[in-house]
Structure formats: structure tokens, C-alpha cells
Design a protein around this motif. Structure first.
Motif, short mmCIF file in Angstrom:
data_model
loop_
_atom_site.label_atom_id
_atom_site.label_comp_id
_atom_site.label_asym_id
_atom_site.label_seq_id
_atom_site.Cartn_x
_atom_site.Cartn_y
_atom_site.Cartn_z
N ARG A 184 0.85 -1.09 0.02
CA ARG A 184 0.01 0.04 -0.02
C ARG A 184 0.97 1.25 0.11
N THR A 187 2.34 2.24 -3.40
CA THR A 187 1.41 2.80 -4.25
C THR A 187 2.01 4.29 -4.46
N LEU A 190 4.95 5.16 -6.83
CA LEU A 190 4.79 4.55 -8.52
C LEU A 190 5.06 5.89 -9.46
N LEU B 146 5.23 -4.19 -7.71
CA LEU B 146 3.85 -3.50 -8.09
C LEU B 146 3.59 -2.64 -9.46
N ARG B 184 -3.37 3.34 -12.41
CA ARG B 184 -2.72 4.36 -11.56
C ARG B 184 -3.91 5.18 -10.88
N THR B 187 -5.45 3.30 -7.73
CA THR B 187 -4.51 3.14 -6.64
C THR B 187 -4.94 4.33 -5.45
#
Lengths: 191, 191
Positions: A184, A187, A190, B146, B184, B187
């Protein structure tokens, strides 16, 4: 050395996984599995219809537990909170047998292309079961799919960490939940 | 009707996928694939060592393209920007053959447990190739894993959407990149 007494079913699974590692999945017969486990072939067939089902049985049960935990999470749980509830439900059934199986199963999978394919299909099956349970809660599709993938990754990472440790009082759940939290947090990086 | 002229290699792949759907992977022989494609068995063996490699060849090439695109992305690209570069690189090689293959391959996989296992392993292989390429860029492990999973999901979703459409001038890349952007955005809703 095992500090628990496995029953016939557990002995059959452990014997099968060891034989798959030593001589391959295809070359391993039901008779060999039964002999290694110290039971008769009839006992094997009371527990499993064939050697393939011996591998699949655990997967179906795991999918069901993950999905049930998600379904029964509080109505106001976020998608990842629901996934966490699924991980807790599934983890609660994992005892010394599952822990002892971890490194052995890993060795068997590493040694067999066929088991690698089955292991990959297993991950897809777990993700699909979790996605369906999330969609049934009203989570929209891309979010549900993504949350389910995070759940599978967290379960695998938590299980690997747990089964490599050697503290008998250690439970799987905290490892799986910590892995989910790591994912989590990832994320946010990213980009 | 195909609006392009496939060469022998393409005809072999299309013939194989159709035969797998009609009669199963195990029951399909190299001789049958060659006959359906209108070539000799020698021609089959000039392109592929066996029927299994016919399926695996495309996967290896795809993994390499995704990884190369990630490796060669600008140094300041975020993990997902690097993944997007991988998707663009892989998409740029996908022409009418790949588009025509999409629905047929889907039908073949739906009809065969063995192909489901191989298809699942393929996803794992693509994710591993992308994870490795991201880690080599200095992306830390959970983020890399991820981002790679999002990349695989985006590629599969984009490919499915693209191969179901019928506009010959349509390219795969915009579909894959839109799917990545959807994921994306998702998320932010994981909770």
C-alpha cells in the motif's frame, strides 16, 4: 524435526511434495506417495481422487477463505481493509503443517516446469476469487482487480517470510498484513 | 477476413491456435498444424523446434521488449513512466497478426486447462522481466514489483480491448497506456 504430529492427510501432502522435488511430478505415482507417507493406497484415495487433486485441494480452500473474509468485512471497510480481512481469515487456518510445507513446496516448484505452471495458475485463481468478492461488495472493477493483486502478492510474501522463520509461536497473519501495508505504501512511489 | 498477407510463420501460429481450440493442445500434432497452415512439416521445423516453442517464442520476445523499453526510459522517469515506455516499445511491434490472434488465443485458452496454466505462467514471466528491469534502474523492490504487476494488467487489458475492435488503423499503444492510467488512478481508491 517436526514438533507436531501430522495425520494421514498431512503426511500424504508432505510425502508428495518431497517426491515431486526428488523425481518430478510426472514420474511420481500414487503408490509411491502412499508408501512414503506410511499409508495404503486406499488411504490415499480416501483423501484425494488423484495426485493432481492433492495439489488443487488446498488452493480451492484458500480461495474460499480469502473470499469469505472479504465478503464478511464491515460494510464501511475500504477495498484494502476488506483484503486485509481476507488475509486474516486465510491466515487463521495456517498451522505448523502449512509452515513446514512452505520451503518444501518452493523446492518442488523450482524443480518442475509443470509445477511452475500450476503455481502460476494458482495465483491467478486466488486473484480472481478476491476480485469477485470485492466486486460483489460494490468495488468498481479496476480498483477491485488491483486490490486483489496486492492481496495475492501480500499473501505470498507473508507466507514466504513466515515459513522461513523458526519461531513456533509465530502466526502468519502479521507477516501477510505487514506485506500488504508495504505494498500500500509503495503505491505512493509509483509516479 | 484478413486484410494482410501472413507469412508461413504467422500462418503456423494461427493454424496452431485454431487447432488447439478445436481439438485441444495435447491432441494437436505438428503434422496437423503444418497441413492447416498449408506448409510442409520441414517448414514448421525451420520456424519452431516443437509445438510448445510455438507458444513460448512470442512470450520471450514480448518480455524482452517490455524490459528494453523500461531500461531505455529517461533516467528521471518515474517507475510507472518507465513501465509506460515498456508498453509503448512492446506495442510498437504488434501488428495485424497479433490483433487477429487475440480473440482466437482467448478461445484456445478458455478451452484448455493446459493452456490456462501456460497463460498464467506467461503473466508471471512478463511481470518478472519488468520487475528485474525496474530494479536495475534502482527502483526499490516492493515498488518495482507493484509497478510491474500494473504493467502486466495494463498490457492484457489494452490488448483485449484493441484486439476486439475492428479499426485497422488503430494502434495498441493508446489502449495499453489508457489502461495503465486507469490502474494508476485506481491506486487512489484502495483505502
Amino acid at each position: 524435526m517436526a514438533r507436531w504430529q501430522p495425520g494421514a492427510r498431512e503426511r500424504l501432502v508432505l510425502a508428495a511434495v518431497d517426491l515431486f522435488t526428488e523425481q518430478g511430478y510426472d514420474a511420481t505415482t500414487v503408490a509411491q506417495i502412499a508408501e512414503r507417507a506410511g499409508v495404503t493406497k486406499s488411504t490415499f484415495f480416501r483423501h484425494f481422487p488423484d495426485k493432481r487433486e492433492l495439489l488443487v485441494a488446498g488452493q480451492d480452500a484458500l480461495s474460499r477463505l480469502l473470499a469469505d473474509g472479504i465478503t464478511e468485512a464491515p460494510a464501511d471497510a475500504t477495498p484494502l481493509q476488506a483484503v486485509a480481512a481476507g488475509l486474516e481469515r486465510a491466515s487463521s487456518t495456517m498451522g505448523p503443517m502449512n509452515r513446514e510445507l512452505g520451503p518444501r513446496l518452493k523446492a518442488a516448484v523450482a524443480a518442475s516446469a509443470e509445477l511452475q505452471e500450476r503455481d502460476a495458475l494458482k495465483s491467478v485463481g486466488l486473484a480472481a476469487a478476491m476480485t469477485d468478492a470485492l466486486v460483489a461488495r460494490g468495488v468498481p472493477d479496476p480498483v477491485a482487480h488491483l486490490a486483489a493483486e496486492l492481496g495475492v502478492l501480500a499473501f505470498k510474501r507473508g507466507y514466504a517470510e513466515w515459513s522461513e522463520g523458526d519461531d513456533a509461536d509465530d502466526d502468519l497473519a502479521p507477516h501477510a498484513l505487514a506485506a500488504l501495508e508495504d505494498l500500500r505504501a509503495a503505491t505512493a512511489s509509483l509516479g
